[in-house]
Design an enzyme around this catalytic site. Structure first.
Site, PDB file in Angstrom:
ATOM      1  N   LYS A  28      10.132  11.144   2.299  1.00  0.00           N
ATOM      2  CA  LYS A  28       8.709  10.825   2.170  1.00  0.00           C
ATOM      3  C   LYS A  28       8.414   9.453   2.750  1.00  0.00           C
ATOM      4  O   LYS A  28       7.420   9.257   3.466  1.00  0.00           O
ATOM      5  CB  LYS A  28       8.286  10.856   0.705  1.00  0.00           C
ATOM      6  CG  LYS A  28       6.822  10.489   0.477  1.00  0.00           C
ATOM      7  CD  LYS A  28       6.546  10.043  -0.936  1.00  0.00           C
ATOM      8  CE  LYS A  28       7.039   8.631  -1.175  1.00  0.00           C
ATOM      9  NZ  LYS A  28       6.635   8.096  -2.498  1.00  0.00           N
ATOM     10  N   ARG A  33       5.547   6.514   6.934  1.00  0.00           N
ATOM     11  CA  ARG A  33       5.544   5.375   7.861  1.00  0.00           C
ATOM     12  C   ARG A  33       5.378   5.851   9.308  1.00  0.00           C
ATOM     13  O   ARG A  33       4.604   5.272  10.075  1.00  0.00           O
ATOM     14  CB  ARG A  33       6.841   4.565   7.697  1.00  0.00           C
ATOM     15  CG  ARG A  33       6.831   3.661   6.454  1.00  0.00           C
ATOM     16  CD  ARG A  33       8.225   3.181   6.094  1.00  0.00           C
ATOM     17  NE  ARG A  33       8.194   2.177   5.028  1.00  0.00           N
ATOM     18  CZ  ARG A  33       8.056   2.461   3.735  1.00  0.00           C
ATOM     19  NH1 ARG A  33       7.922   3.717   3.347  1.00  0.00           N
ATOM     20  NH2 ARG A  33       8.041   1.491   2.826  1.00  0.00           N
ATOM     21  N   GLY A  99       1.180   6.138  -3.698  1.00  0.00           N
ATOM     22  CA  GLY A  99       1.133   4.708  -3.418  1.00  0.00           C
ATOM     23  C   GLY A  99       1.106   4.422  -1.936  1.00  0.00           C
ATOM     24  O   GLY A  99       0.443   3.473  -1.489  1.00  0.00           O
ATOM     25  N   ARG A 127      -3.249   1.675 -10.910  1.00  0.00           N
ATOM     26  CA  ARG A 127      -2.150   1.102 -10.126  1.00  0.00           C
ATOM     27  C   ARG A 127      -2.656  -0.129  -9.375  1.00  0.00           C
ATOM     28  O   ARG A 127      -3.780  -0.142  -8.839  1.00  0.00           O
ATOM     29  CB  ARG A 127      -1.576   2.134  -9.146  1.00  0.00           C
ATOM     30  CG  ARG A 127      -0.981   3.336  -9.843  1.00  0.00           C
ATOM     31  CD  ARG A 127      -0.212   4.225  -8.896  1.00  0.00           C
ATOM     32  NE  ARG A 127       1.031   3.602  -8.440  1.00  0.00           N
ATOM     33  CZ  ARG A 127       1.920   4.214  -7.657  1.00  0.00           C
ATOM     34  NH1 ARG A 127       1.681   5.445  -7.222  1.00  0.00           N
ATOM     35  NH2 ARG A 127       3.035   3.596  -7.294  1.00  0.00           N
ATOM     36  N   SER A 173       4.951  -4.589  -5.934  1.00  0.00           N
ATOM     37  CA  SER A 173       5.280  -3.474  -5.047  1.00  0.00           C
ATOM     38  C   SER A 173       5.524  -3.971  -3.635  1.00  0.00           C
ATOM     39  O   SER A 173       4.682  -4.669  -3.054  1.00  0.00           O
ATOM     40  CB  SER A 173       4.157  -2.431  -5.029  1.00  0.00           C
ATOM     41  OG  SER A 173       4.437  -1.416  -4.082  1.00  0.00           O
ATOM     42  N   GLN A 175       5.261  -2.130  -1.222  1.00  0.00           N
ATOM     43  CA  GLN A 175       4.300  -1.404  -0.389  1.00  0.00           C
ATOM     44  C   GLN A 175       3.150  -2.293   0.083  1.00  0.00           C
ATOM     45  O   GLN A 175       2.549  -2.018   1.122  1.00  0.00           O
ATOM     46  CB  GLN A 175       3.737  -0.197  -1.150  1.00  0.00           C
ATOM     47  CG  GLN A 175       4.757   0.913  -1.357  1.00  0.00           C
ATOM     48  CD  GLN A 175       4.220   2.049  -2.194  1.00  0.00           C
ATOM     49  OE1 GLN A 175       3.153   1.943  -2.818  1.00  0.00           O
ATOM     50  NE2 GLN A 175       4.944   3.150  -2.248  1.00  0.00           N
ATOM     51  N   SER A 202      12.414  -3.544  -4.313  1.00  0.00           N
ATOM     52  CA  SER A 202      12.681  -2.493  -3.322  1.00  0.00           C
ATOM     53  C   SER A 202      12.649  -3.031  -1.897  1.00  0.00           C
ATOM     54  O   SER A 202      12.056  -2.427  -1.000  1.00  0.00           O
ATOM     55  CB  SER A 202      11.674  -1.351  -3.485  1.00  0.00           C
ATOM     56  OG  SER A 202      11.683  -0.833  -4.790  1.00  0.00           O
ATOM     57  N   GLU A 317      13.668   3.487  -7.463  1.00  0.00           N
ATOM     58  CA  GLU A 317      13.264   4.884  -7.603  1.00  0.00           C
ATOM     59  C   GLU A 317      14.402   5.747  -8.158  1.00  0.00           C
ATOM     60  O   GLU A 317      14.179   6.873  -8.604  1.00  0.00           O
ATOM     61  CB  GLU A 317      12.784   5.457  -6.268  1.00  0.00           C
ATOM     62  CG  GLU A 317      13.854   5.564  -5.202  1.00  0.00           C
ATOM     63  CD  GLU A 317      13.869   4.380  -4.264  1.00  0.00           C
ATOM     64  OE1 GLU A 317      14.064   4.604  -3.057  1.00  0.00           O
ATOM     65  OE2 GLU A 317      13.677   3.233  -4.725  1.00  0.00           O
ATOM     66  N   LYS A 414       4.954  16.204  -5.538  1.00  0.00           N
ATOM     67  CA  LYS A 414       4.612  14.926  -4.902  1.00  0.00           C
ATOM     68  C   LYS A 414       5.585  14.582  -3.791  1.00  0.00           C
ATOM     69  O   LYS A 414       5.190  14.084  -2.727  1.00  0.00           O
ATOM     70  CB  LYS A 414       4.604  13.830  -5.967  1.00  0.00           C
ATOM     71  CG  LYS A 414       4.367  12.424  -5.449  1.00  0.00           C
ATOM     72  CD  LYS A 414       4.398  11.436  -6.607  1.00  0.00           C
ATOM     73  CE  LYS A 414       4.301  10.001  -6.119  1.00  0.00           C
ATOM     74  NZ  LYS A 414       3.002   9.681  -5.525  1.00  0.00           N
TER      75      LYS A 414
END
Length: 432
Positions: A28, A33, A99, A127, A173, A175, A202, A317, A414
């Site tokens: 994913k 990306r 996310g 979130r 995050s 992200q 992460s 994760e 998901k």
């Protein structure tokens, strides 16, 4: 025990050692990306064997809504052809609980020629989003979030973004950093992002982002710790095969330890930026026999599962499945460094604590993780909190706790819509 919801999954117990080959679909993280970079490229891209799950389909729809053409390849419907075009508004983007959509697409939407509205599932609205929204304002984009710092919000696309330098706290995050970097090549002056605050969670995911930008011909300087500079310039179309999702391998490989069996994952890369590759070391520490060969990764149980004390900050994760596996260990385990997963699909630390205790496991909830003491597992309802990783963790517990029922198993779509079919096929070789 309350009466079961007919939508619950009676997760199967193992009747003996598993002996299976489990072929997993694409990552994913890589799929989404590549989709963003392909949308911003100068020419068409081909994504081979991308993941098709709720999160990636939400991403493809978001990019289509912004004017990007994404279709199945004529010669192989498993692949996507992405043809970029002018980014348009007005548009409305549904983020679901993804996310990557809510954090990767707004920096792209700032390049559109009109307003773009973002919203998502009810849980998505809690979130955190403030760091990326404030960063977009700082580099010249228009953002209206009603001062909430979360969904829903509107990005007022102006056809371009000045860019420049921005400092953010991305400790909630990684992200936030990745989303900004992915679009940075298309900003007038490029983009320099500096992270301040506690260590970036992460971090391998940011390394993945940098690697994929370079795959598309973008220029990124990451030589300075916690600072990334993306130069302005064109991006090239991609022709890439998406690696299997290594994090999604976790429950299947855990089953090899729990049952004393063996599971092979074909196509496991020998070099990868995926954080899930940490499974090789984690499972080795926990007592597995781990072999990475040309044909893939094979993990075999040895009859012993060791407790461990591990910092999963960079591979958070994996926490739900590692926590479930720790319930079978020969002693206590500690999982540290994952305070940020309280802001994931759910508060994963509290969710795991509650569900493992319900199943008979001793759990002490820490600010940044869990202390787990194995106990006598008993069947119980396993709540999933709309979190795909909780479904996977519950399936691992059910291997030994016959009669466990997992609520809302469909939420696993998901990232892995075929999870239950793959799980049943794996257990078919265990004497069921």
């Amino acid at each position: 025990m309350p009466s079961a919801d007919p939508g619950d999954w009676a997760a199967p117990a193992a009747a003996g050692p598993v002996d299976a080959i489990v072929t997993l679909p694409g990552s994913k993280s890589l799929t989404n990306r590549y989709l963003v970079l392909a949308a911003l490229a100068d020419d068409a891209s081909r994504l081979r064997l991308p993941l098709r799950s709720r999160d990636t389909l939400l991403m493809t729809q978001a990019l289509r809504d912004l004017g990007i053409d994404i279709v199945d390849a004529a010669d192989d419907a498993r692949d996507w052809i992405v043809t970029p075009g002018p980014l348009r508004g007005p548009a409305q983007i549904g983020c679901g609980l993804a996310g990557t959509v809510m954090r990767f697409v707004p920096p792209v939407a700032a390049l559109a020629d009109g307003p773009v509205t973002f919203d998502g599932d009810a849980q998505a609205r809690i979130r955190p989003m403030r760091p990326v929204l404030d960063a977009l304002r700082a580099v010249g984009a228009s953002v209206d979030d009603g001062a909430r710092g979360s969904l829903p919000f509107v990005i007022g696309g102006q056809g371009h973004v000045p860019g420049g330098s921005v400092t953010i706290d991305a400790s909630a995050s990684s992200q936030f950093v990745s989303g900004l970097l992915l679009a940075g090549s298309r900003y007038d002056d490029g983009l320099t992002v500096t992270h301040v605050g506690t260590p970036l969670p992460s971090e391998p995911h940011v390394a993945m982002t940098v690697e994929t930008i370079r795959d598309a011909g973008g220029i990124v300087d990451d030589s300075e710790s916690d600072t990334w500079r993306v130069e302005p310039g064109p991006l090239s179309g991609l022709d890439v095969v998406v690696e299997p999702d290594l994090s999604n391998a976790a429950p299947f490989l855990a089953a090899a330890l729990v049952t004393g069996g063996s599971v092979r994952i074909p196509g496991w890369p020998h070099h990868t930026s995926q954080a899930g590759d940490a499974l090789r070391d984690i499972l080795d520490i926990m007592g597995a026999e781990v072999r990475l060969e040309r044909g893939g990764l094979t993990v075999s149980g040895t009859g012993t599962i060791n407790g461990l004390d591990i910092d999963l900050h960079d591979a958070s994760e994996l926490t739900p499945v590692v926590a479930a596996l720790a319930a079978f260990a020969d002693g206590p385990s500690i999982i540290r460094g994952v305070a940020h997963i309280r802001g994931h699909e759910t508060d994963r630390i509290t969710a795991l604590s509650q569900e493992l205790q319900r199943a008979g496991v001793g759990v002490h909830e820490r600010a940044d993780g869990l202390r787990i003491t194995p106990g006598r597992l008993t069947p119980s309802p396993w709540r999933t909190y709309a979190d795909h990783r909780m479904v996977m963790a519950g399936a691992v517990i059910a291997l030994s706790a016959a009669g466990t029922r997992i609520e809302d198993p469909g939420t696993v779509a998901k990232t892995l819509p075929t999870f239950i079919a793959l799980w049943d096929a794996m257990l078919a070789g265990s004497g069921r």
